[in-house]
Design an enzyme around this catalytic site. Sequence first.
Site, mmCIF file in Angstrom:
data_model
loop_
_atom_site.group_PDB
_atom_site.id
_atom_site.type_symbol
_atom_site.label_atom_id
_atom_site.label_comp_id
_atom_site.label_asym_id
_atom_site.label_seq_id
_atom_site.Cartn_x
_atom_site.Cartn_y
_atom_site.Cartn_z
ATOM 1 N N TYR A 1 0.855 -1.199 0.000
ATOM 2 C CA TYR A 1 0.000 0.000 0.000
ATOM 3 C C TYR A 1 0.885 1.241 0.000
ATOM 4 O O TYR A 1 1.888 1.291 0.713
ATOM 5 C CB TYR A 1 -0.899 0.035 1.242
ATOM 6 N N SER A 2 0.488 2.237 -0.786
ATOM 7 C CA SER A 2 1.237 3.499 -0.806
ATOM 8 C C SER A 2 0.998 4.244 0.496
ATOM 9 O O SER A 2 -0.112 4.246 1.022
ATOM 10 C CB SER A 2 0.750 4.396 -1.943
ATOM 11 N N CYS B 1 -1.086 7.682 -10.970
ATOM 12 C CA CYS B 1 -1.243 6.593 -10.005
ATOM 13 C C CYS B 1 -2.698 6.154 -9.936
ATOM 14 O O CYS B 1 -3.593 6.976 -9.769
ATOM 15 C CB CYS B 1 -0.777 7.052 -8.634
ATOM 16 N N GLU C 1 2.556 4.688 -11.722
ATOM 17 C CA GLU C 1 2.356 3.558 -10.813
ATOM 18 C C GLU C 1 0.888 3.159 -10.928
ATOM 19 O O GLU C 1 0.024 3.725 -10.268
ATOM 20 C CB GLU C 1 2.693 3.978 -9.383
ATOM 21 N N TYR D 1 -1.972 -0.164 -11.375
ATOM 22 C CA TYR D 1 -2.179 -1.599 -11.249
ATOM 23 C C TYR D 1 -3.553 -1.950 -11.811
ATOM 24 O O TYR D 1 -4.471 -1.210 -11.669
ATOM 25 C CB TYR D 1 -2.167 -2.114 -9.808
#
Length: 402
Positions: free
Chosen positions: A201-202, A360, A400, A402
């Site tokens: 987790y960021s 992101c 970044e 996903y």
Amino acid sequence: MNAPTQELLKQHLIDPEICIRCNTCEETCPVDAVTHDGNNYVVDASICNHCMDCISPCPTGSIDNWRVVTKAYSLEEQFSWEELPKQEEVAAAASGEGGTVEALEDEVSRLLEEARKGLGGKPVAPHSASKPTVNLYNRSKPATATVTGNFRLTDANADSDVRHIILDLGDQKFPVLEGQSIGIVTPGTDANGKPHVARLYSVASPRGGEKPNTNNLALTVKREDKGVCSNYLCDLPRGAKLEITGPFGATFLMPDDPAANIIMICTGTGSAPFRGFTERRRRAMPDAAGRLLLFFGARRPEELPYFGPLQKVPEKLLGKYFCYSRVPDQPRVYVQDRIRSEMAQIATLLRDDKTHVYICGLKGMESGVDEAFADACRSASIDWAALKPAMRESGRYHVETY
Ligand code: NAP
């Protein structure tokens, strides 16, 4: 008598501790050498041809691991790993197809460098970024955090449950920079009796703590249907203790330069690092000359994490562009649509070599945002095809997703 020479092999491996199981490597591999089970993503040494196509797209760098071996680790062995094995002592053969350990390492470094060049260069941190600390804690030596806050961020009648979770590190050294991630270890085992993989987790808070000068940090976590780790985290009460790993990430870092303009583009919980970036600016350089812009996509205002607090962030500190895709009777607006409507401002910023771009969130937005930037550049006679790799190589373009 000479000892028989052993043939050496440089084996491509994926670090199970850092991999977020996003499937990017498996989708990218042109020869189907990457595969996975419920536990790990792995590389089949009998198929992998070291083409390096998978290296650059990996959002975490977990793909970039190599061991010199005399016998390749099997898929079964790799599926069972919770961490990468150490490099074993191997007897280097002076000749033969395998070559020496050094020769193999040189060859792989050369291939990696070539692959990175072809893909617009290796991701690098901004030149002015502070030096990150990485991999202080791992599965075999985790840090213990205590939950000191767990607040719902989305509206009571929103479809999604997104939470702001504050973790206190007590007297353990756990320094993080904005943009870094941590791993969460869910206790217990999966259906196969194996420990759950750590999830990344960021960090959503700035260096120095969620509260200034406090050894704590915050995460933005969305409860996923059947998500083992997200449900574990979202259900943790205040006072609960949990194991964490990291910090991870050495490139998705903010420039430590008040003159830098930062264009931040995110969807949903991808906003986590940008909360950290914004709070860092607010605390450390409130009168910075550089602009901060946030393009933030969510289905509805009720689903947008930090909606309330974000309203209060002054325009002088942060230019905000909210994009809603599912407001009844309103046209769908994605982040790339809003970038297009701000084309002139974006083109002016992209011309400035102090401008940094960060993307992101959902993988799907990556190509849409790229096209929007290309349009903005076209309108101002800027060559985006040349500018983008140049920005990447100078640590000014970061993705970044996903
Ligand atoms: P979400 O609610 O599913 O989506 C957010 C918005 O993005 C919605 O308005 C959605 O629109 C829109 N969207 C969908 N496809 C798009 C596209 N191709 N281009 C532009 N916008 C698009 O978002 P989420 O579930 O919060 O997911 C955020 C992502 O960030 C996850 O993949 C997560 O893994 C990742 N992430 C999380 C963290 C963290 O620390 N928690 C850090 C980094 C990244 P529609 O649904 O209406 O199409």
